[in-house]
Scaffold this motif. Structure first.
Motif, PDB file in Angstrom:
ATOM      1  N   TYR A  95       0.838  -1.200   0.000  1.00  0.00           N
ATOM      2  CA  TYR A  95       0.000   0.000   0.000  1.00  0.00           C
ATOM      3  C   TYR A  95       0.875   1.253   0.000  1.00  0.00           C
ATOM      4  O   TYR A  95       0.653   2.187  -0.772  1.00  0.00           O
ATOM      5  N   ALA A  96       1.895   1.252   0.862  1.00  0.00           N
ATOM      6  CA  ALA A  96       2.779   2.422   0.939  1.00  0.00           C
ATOM      7  C   ALA A  96       3.535   2.600  -0.379  1.00  0.00           C
ATOM      8  O   ALA A  96       3.721   3.729  -0.841  1.00  0.00           O
ATOM      9  N   ALA A  97       3.956   1.489  -0.993  1.00  0.00           N
ATOM     10  CA  ALA A  97       4.728   1.596  -2.235  1.00  0.00           C
ATOM     11  C   ALA A  97       3.888   2.144  -3.384  1.00  0.00           C
ATOM     12  O   ALA A  97       4.415   2.771  -4.299  1.00  0.00           O
ATOM     13  N   VAL A 120       9.518   9.024 -15.023  1.00  0.00           N
ATOM     14  CA  VAL A 120      10.647   8.149 -15.369  1.00  0.00           C
ATOM     15  C   VAL A 120      11.569   7.941 -14.158  1.00  0.00           C
ATOM     16  O   VAL A 120      12.066   6.832 -13.935  1.00  0.00           O
ATOM     17  N   ALA A 121      11.745   9.000 -13.352  1.00  0.00           N
ATOM     18  CA  ALA A 121      12.647   8.883 -12.197  1.00  0.00           C
ATOM     19  C   ALA A 121      12.169   7.804 -11.233  1.00  0.00           C
ATOM     20  O   ALA A 121      12.987   7.083 -10.637  1.00  0.00           O
ATOM     21  N   GLY A 122      10.889   7.681 -11.086  1.00  0.00           N
ATOM     22  CA  GLY A 122      10.354   6.655 -10.187  1.00  0.00           C
ATOM     23  C   GLY A 122      10.715   5.257 -10.637  1.00  0.00           C
ATOM     24  O   GLY A 122      10.779   4.325  -9.824  1.00  0.00           O
ATOM     25  N   PHE A 123      10.937   5.106 -11.942  1.00  0.00           N
ATOM     26  CA  PHE A 123      11.338   3.794 -12.465  1.00  0.00           C
ATOM     27  C   PHE A 123      12.855   3.607 -12.329  1.00  0.00           C
ATOM     28  O   PHE A 123      13.324   2.566 -11.878  1.00  0.00           O
ATOM     29  N   VAL A 124      13.595   4.653 -12.708  1.00  0.00           N
ATOM     30  CA  VAL A 124      15.054   4.533 -12.754  1.00  0.00           C
ATOM     31  C   VAL A 124      15.647   4.511 -11.353  1.00  0.00           C
ATOM     32  O   VAL A 124      16.644   3.833 -11.102  1.00  0.00           O
ATOM     33  N   LEU A 125      15.061   5.269 -10.460  1.00  0.00           N
ATOM     34  CA  LEU A 125      15.638   5.395  -9.114  1.00  0.00           C
ATOM     35  C   LEU A 125      14.672   4.899  -8.031  1.00  0.00           C
ATOM     36  O   LEU A 125      14.297   5.653  -7.135  1.00  0.00           O
ATOM     37  N   PRO A 126      14.264   3.639  -8.092  1.00  0.00           N
ATOM     38  CA  PRO A 126      13.306   3.182  -7.074  1.00  0.00           C
ATOM     39  C   PRO A 126      13.900   3.195  -5.673  1.00  0.00           C
ATOM     40  O   PRO A 126      13.180   3.335  -4.688  1.00  0.00           O
ATOM     41  N   VAL A 143      15.402   5.451  -4.277  1.00  0.00           N
ATOM     42  CA  VAL A 143      15.180   6.745  -3.606  1.00  0.00           C
ATOM     43  C   VAL A 143      13.876   6.676  -2.809  1.00  0.00           C
ATOM     44  O   VAL A 143      13.751   7.284  -1.743  1.00  0.00           O
ATOM     45  N   LEU A 144      12.899   5.945  -3.339  1.00  0.00           N
ATOM     46  CA  LEU A 144      11.596   5.859  -2.669  1.00  0.00           C
ATOM     47  C   LEU A 144      11.587   4.817  -1.545  1.00  0.00           C
ATOM     48  O   LEU A 144      10.798   4.915  -0.618  1.00  0.00           O
ATOM     49  N   ASN A 145      12.466   3.822  -1.654  1.00  0.00           N
ATOM     50  CA  ASN A 145      12.434   2.727  -0.669  1.00  0.00           C
ATOM     51  C   ASN A 145      12.584   3.175   0.784  1.00  0.00           C
ATOM     52  O   ASN A 145      11.844   2.701   1.649  1.00  0.00           O
ATOM     53  N   PRO A 146      13.539   4.087   1.089  1.00  0.00           N
ATOM     54  CA  PRO A 146      13.639   4.516   2.497  1.00  0.00           C
ATOM     55  C   PRO A 146      12.337   5.124   3.011  1.00  0.00           C
ATOM     56  O   PRO A 146      11.965   4.926   4.164  1.00  0.00           O
ATOM     57  N   TRP A 147      11.646   5.859   2.119  1.00  0.00           N
ATOM     58  CA  TRP A 147      10.372   6.448   2.541  1.00  0.00           C
ATOM     59  C   TRP A 147       9.361   5.342   2.883  1.00  0.00           C
ATOM     60  O   TRP A 147       8.689   5.400   3.915  1.00  0.00           O
TER      61      TRP A 147
END
Lengths: 472, 201
Positions: free
Chosen positions: A312-314, A446-452, A454-458
């Motif tokens: 859900y968070a992802a 595109v950034a959300g795909f290339v740099l996942p 970055v989102l993981n810590p959140w």
């Protein structure tokens, strides 16, 4: 100093100030998005209920998590900060692009008022009071959805009616649930509370049969306003719903509740995705896209436990970015006539190539195409669904294919040669400012795909707010 | 359900859903609908006085009336613009029949609803509270006109407050409910001042 002052009272005062400030959308958007971005950064860096040393180590401050108002408390614990950050970051994005979506100045102020009420709803204790604050947020969204100089769409009236209808059910459910944290699922009181809970959450989350409000709203009002309201309210209501699963052991430990969530989620996902390709109005298609996205959220919750809350968070960052990208591109595509039916958009890519591309890319993101932010969370969801059998996986893939068909269909419409001279008239092409917003849209998708990563810590920090669901 | 009709409170309880629910259902003139809302608020206020401290009950009553006044302001502006609520006899008859049938059904089933209500709820109170909620929901289902929708929501809330008053009494709750009612009335009025697309009752 306490956390609710920073993330509720302060933005609330700014929002009220913006309501009465007779400025242009651009000026209000600068202030509003600046404040929202600052609050998001503060939420990421400023710990709550811990000692912080400032002024070269000479001063020590501690931000208290609670604020007592009229005998009840607003509590913003440290674990809620990632969610607050996400909400304010999303608000900053929507407000920043408001001038390019040609929003009325009132959009900025009322969007902020709505968000503040929703954040307050996440913090109020006892948490059943949240229903009243969400209701306030929905009512505050009315001038946002229907600025005084435009006709009021049928969708606005229905949206307010159905949301208000859900509030009494949730308040009653909350009171029935008091003291039932560890009740048995067979107990009549628990069954009644669960029925009331469903009666409140169904209209609030736009679950079948209350889903029709979304396409009606996105068709009858400007899609940017409608998409903002639907996205921000449903995301926070989803968190509110997660709070029930976090708090009540019987809800958490009953597999049937997850089955119901999964079923409702899949029905909504299929309904939204299978209906979207057949829409002749782009705003309506966006509404069905929202239904599919909302269905994915319920599907994720239906996975249960750690996996469910992480899924859900992802989904959240992808939802915010994709819905924003779709809304802003559609606003620019429809300008200046504010017409979004297929005939009006026929061959529009010639004049507005960047907006056309972002609109198609947004749908591609919802359909989990590679190079889009939508791929990773949907990939994880699909993998988790394989454990429930091939029917679930097959239905999920069918939904994604239908969303892909929507992307391709609109690509065809936008790339087609204009059907008549009417559509080759003096349309204003994208301005330089439009291009800035659109390029930002491409970059985020595109950034959300290339740099996942970055989102993981959140995601990892956000799920800490639900320790029971994580099995701690 | 037994009612001591010698008591004024019992009469209020009995009459509340009929006045607050049926009157707006059969009325064509918006002023009668508004009167129905005001009566529902007044009746609910009188009953609330038995459960809550007077200043809290009166705050809600006054907030309900102000909300109704906001709504009346918006509708009168629309009326003066020459945009009356579209209405036909068949529609009014249909609403009356459905609402009347629902109230009869509720009267028959009042005892059974008590299991779904907080402890201490009497059948007469259940009739008054659920009657208002039911008629509010039914009106809501049968209209899309902003005036009728807002009026229905105010009636629904008046009934709901009666139920909730048994569960909770706090200052914050009163403030929030007052805020919701005022906000609802103001938003209904706002929607009526704005031009309406695809209007229909």
């Amino acid at each position: 100093m306490n956390a609710p002052w920073i993330w509720i009272l302060f933005p609330g005062l700014v929002a009220v100030g913006l309501v009465f400030w007779p400025a242009s959308t651009r000026a209000k958007a600068r202030v509003g998005s600046g404040v929202a971005l600052t609050l998001a950064l503060l939420a990421w860096f400023l710990p709550v209920d811990r000692l912080i040393t400032v002024v070269a180590g000479r001063v020590v401050v501690q931000i208290q998590p609670d604020w007592v108002v009229l005998g009840r408390a607003l509590v913003l614990p440290d674990t809620l900060r990632p969610w607050v950050m996400g909400v304010y970051l999303a608000l900053a994005l929507w407000l920043w692009a408001a001038p390019w979506a040609r929003m009325h100045p009132a959009f900025v102020s009322w969007a902020m008022v709505t968000t503040v009420f929703l954040v307050a709803a996440l913090t109020v204790r006892p948490f059943l009071y949240a229903a009243l604050l969400v209701e306030m947020a929905v009512l505050a969204a009315v001038p946002l959805l229907a600025p005084g100089d435009e006709p009021v769409g049928e969708g606005v009236v229905r949206y307010v009616a159905w949301t208000t209808l859900g509030m009494p059910f949730l308040l009653l459910a909350g009171s029935f649930l008091t003291g039932l944290e560890t009740g048995s699922v067979e107990s009549p009181q628990v069954i009644r509370a669960a029925a009331l809970l469903a009666g409140g959450l169904l209209p609030w989350m736009g679950v079948v049969p209350f889903h029709s409000v979304a396409p009606l709203l996105t068709e009858s009002t400007h899609p940017y306003r409608a998409a903002f309201t639907l996205t921000i309210t449903t995301t926070i209501i989803g968190l509110f719903a997660l709070g029930f699963w976090e708090q009540y052991t019987w809800l958490r430990d009953t597999p049937r509740t997850y089955q119901v969530l999964r079923l409702a989620g899949m029905v909504m996902f299929l309904l939204g995705s299978l209906w979207a390709p057949f829409q002749r109005h782009a705003g309506r298609a966006l509404g069905y896209g929202w239904i599919a996205e909302n269905g994915l959220g319920l599907l994720a919750l239906g996975l249960g436990g750690r996996e469910g809350v992480q899924a859900y968070a992802a989904l959240m960052p992808a939802r915010m970015v994709l819905m924003w990208a779709l809304a802003v591109s559609l606003s620019i595509l429809g300008h200046p006539e504010d017409a979004w039916h297929r005939e009006a958009l026929w061959g529009r890519a010639v004049r507005k190539p960047l907006a056309s591309g972002l609109w198609v890319l947004g749908w591609a993101g919802l359909a989990a195409w590679p190079l889009t932010i939508g791929l990773w969370p949907r990939w994880h969801l699909a993998r988790a669904l394989t454990t429930f059998g091939p029917v679930w996986t097959g239905a999920f893939v069918a939904g994604l294919l239908a969303l892909s068909a929507t992307a391709l269909r609109w690509l065809r419409v936008l790339l087609a040669p204009p059907a008549s001279t009417e559509n080759t008239g003096p349309l204003r092409a994208e301005t330089s400012w439009d291009r800035i917003a659109l390029v930002a849209g491409y970059a985020l998708v595109v950034a959300g795909f290339v740099l996942p990563h970055v989102l993981n810590p959140w995601v990892l920090r956000a799920v800490e707010h639900f320790p029971h669901l994580l099995g701690k | 359900m037994t009612l001591d009709l010698g008591s004024g409170i019992s009469v209020v309880m009995l009459a509340l859903p009929v006045l607050g629910g049926l009157l707006p259902a059969v009325a064509q003139d918006w002023r009668w609908i508004l009167l129905g809302v005001a009566l529902a608020e007044a009746g609910a206020g009188v009953l609330l006085l038995r459960l809550w401290p007077p200043f809290m009950a009166l705050s809600l009553l006054i907030a309900g009336w102000i909300a109704a006044a906001f709504l009346g302001l918006g509708q009168s502006a629309q009326w003066q613009r020459g945009a009356p609520m579209p209405e036909a006899w068949a529609g009014r008859l249909f609403r009356f029949t459905i609402t009347g049938f629902a109230l009869v059904l509720l009267a028959y089933q009042t005892e059974n609803t008590l299991a779904w209500l907080p402890r201490g709820f009497t059948p007469a109170m259940a009739w008054a509270a659920l009657g208002l909620m039911l008629t509010g929901i039914l009106h809501l289902a049968m209209t899309q006109h902003p005036f009728r929708v807002t009026a229905s929501l105010l009636i629904l809330l008046a009934g709901f407050v009666l139920v909730y008053a048994y569960i909770e009494q706090s200052l914050l709750l009163t403030v929030l409910l007052v805020g919701v009612k005022l906000f609802l009335g103001a938003m209904g009025s706002y929607l009526l001042f704005a031009p309406v697309a695809g209007e229909g009752a």
